[in-house]
Design a protein around this motif. Sequence first.
Motif, PDB file in Angstrom:
ATOM      1  N   ALA A 249       2.013   1.516  -3.773  1.00 33.78           N
ATOM      2  CA  ALA A 249       0.802   2.073  -4.390  1.00 33.78           C
ATOM      3  C   ALA A 249       0.785   3.461  -4.361  1.00 33.78           C
ATOM      4  CB  ALA A 249      -0.137   1.153  -4.151  1.00 33.78           C
ATOM      5  N   PHE A 250       0.452   3.868  -2.921  1.00 32.89           N
ATOM      6  CA  PHE A 250       0.371   5.323  -2.637  1.00 32.89           C
ATOM      7  C   PHE A 250       1.536   6.397  -3.435  1.00 32.89           C
ATOM      8  CE2 PHE A 250       0.800   8.913   0.223  1.00 32.89           C
ATOM      9  CZ  PHE A 250      -0.541   9.409   0.015  1.00 32.89           C
ATOM     10  N   GLY A 251       2.662   5.805  -3.029  1.00 33.00           N
ATOM     11  CA  GLY A 251       4.000   6.602  -3.614  1.00 33.00           C
ATOM     12  C   GLY A 251       3.888   6.711  -5.126  1.00 33.00           C
TER      13      GLY A 251
ATOM     14  N   SER B 144       0.886  -1.095   0.004  1.00 34.94           N
ATOM     15  CA  SER B 144      -0.029   0.010  -0.003  1.00 34.94           C
ATOM     16  C   SER B 144       0.727   1.413  -0.032  1.00 34.94           C
ATOM     17  CB  SER B 144      -0.942   0.059   1.163  1.00 34.94           C
ATOM     18  OG  SER B 144      -0.171  -0.002   2.569  1.00 34.94           O
ATOM     19  N   MET B 145       1.854   1.305   0.754  1.00 37.39           N
ATOM     20  CA  MET B 145       2.879   2.677   0.693  1.00 37.39           C
ATOM     21  C   MET B 145       3.410   2.615  -0.667  1.00 37.39           C
ATOM     22  SD  MET B 145       4.722   2.254   4.632  1.00 37.39           S
ATOM     23  CE  MET B 145       3.792   2.841   5.832  1.00 37.39           C
TER      24      MET B 145
ATOM     25  N   GLY C 149       8.174   8.785  -5.424  1.00 40.51           N
ATOM     26  CA  GLY C 149       7.229   8.282  -4.642  1.00 40.51           C
ATOM     27  C   GLY C 149       7.559   6.822  -4.429  1.00 40.51           C
TER      28      GLY C 149
ATOM     29  N   GLY D 291       8.037   5.736  -0.388  1.00 41.83           N
ATOM     30  CA  GLY D 291       7.239   4.607   0.286  1.00 41.83           C
ATOM     31  C   GLY D 291       8.061   3.555   0.771  1.00 41.83           C
TER      32      GLY D 291
ATOM     33  N   GLY E 101       1.229   6.250  -7.197  1.00 41.78           N
ATOM     34  CA  GLY E 101       0.056   6.992  -7.393  1.00 41.78           C
ATOM     35  C   GLY E 101       0.438   8.485  -7.448  1.00 41.78           C
ATOM     36  N   ILE E 102       1.112   9.157  -6.021  1.00 43.93           N
ATOM     37  CA  ILE E 102       1.371  10.594  -5.926  1.00 43.93           C
ATOM     38  C   ILE E 102       2.359  10.765  -7.184  1.00 43.93           C
ATOM     39  CG2 ILE E 102       2.582  12.200  -4.379  1.00 43.93           C
ATOM     40  CD1 ILE E 102      -0.261  11.409  -3.604  1.00 43.93           C
TER      41      ILE E 102
END
Length: 93
Positions: free
Chosen positions: A23-25, A20-21, A58, A62, A27-28
């Motif tokens: 994916a978030f990185g 998830s970290m 990103g 993450g 995505g940002i």
Amino acid sequence: MARSRIAGPRRSVFRELLASMLAFGAGIGLLFPPFAAFALNDSGALSARFFMMCVAAGLTVGVVNYLLFRFFVCREMRRVVEGMRHINDAVAT
């Protein structure tokens, strides 16, 4: 005292946290170039090179965030669990 186990597939909270970290990185990293192009009014922010740099940054953030969590939070969680085991042993005797 026997420990109860929850039936079902085993999952790794740490593996899910890392995924998830990352994916978030990513995505940002994908969202930042269009934002930068709009905010700075510069079409150079939409280049493939800038996109790749933002996604790499990103992903790096993450991974670093995950490692910090593993080092600091896990250490404190182990300390709390050991304290709880000590209390449980004292109550059980």
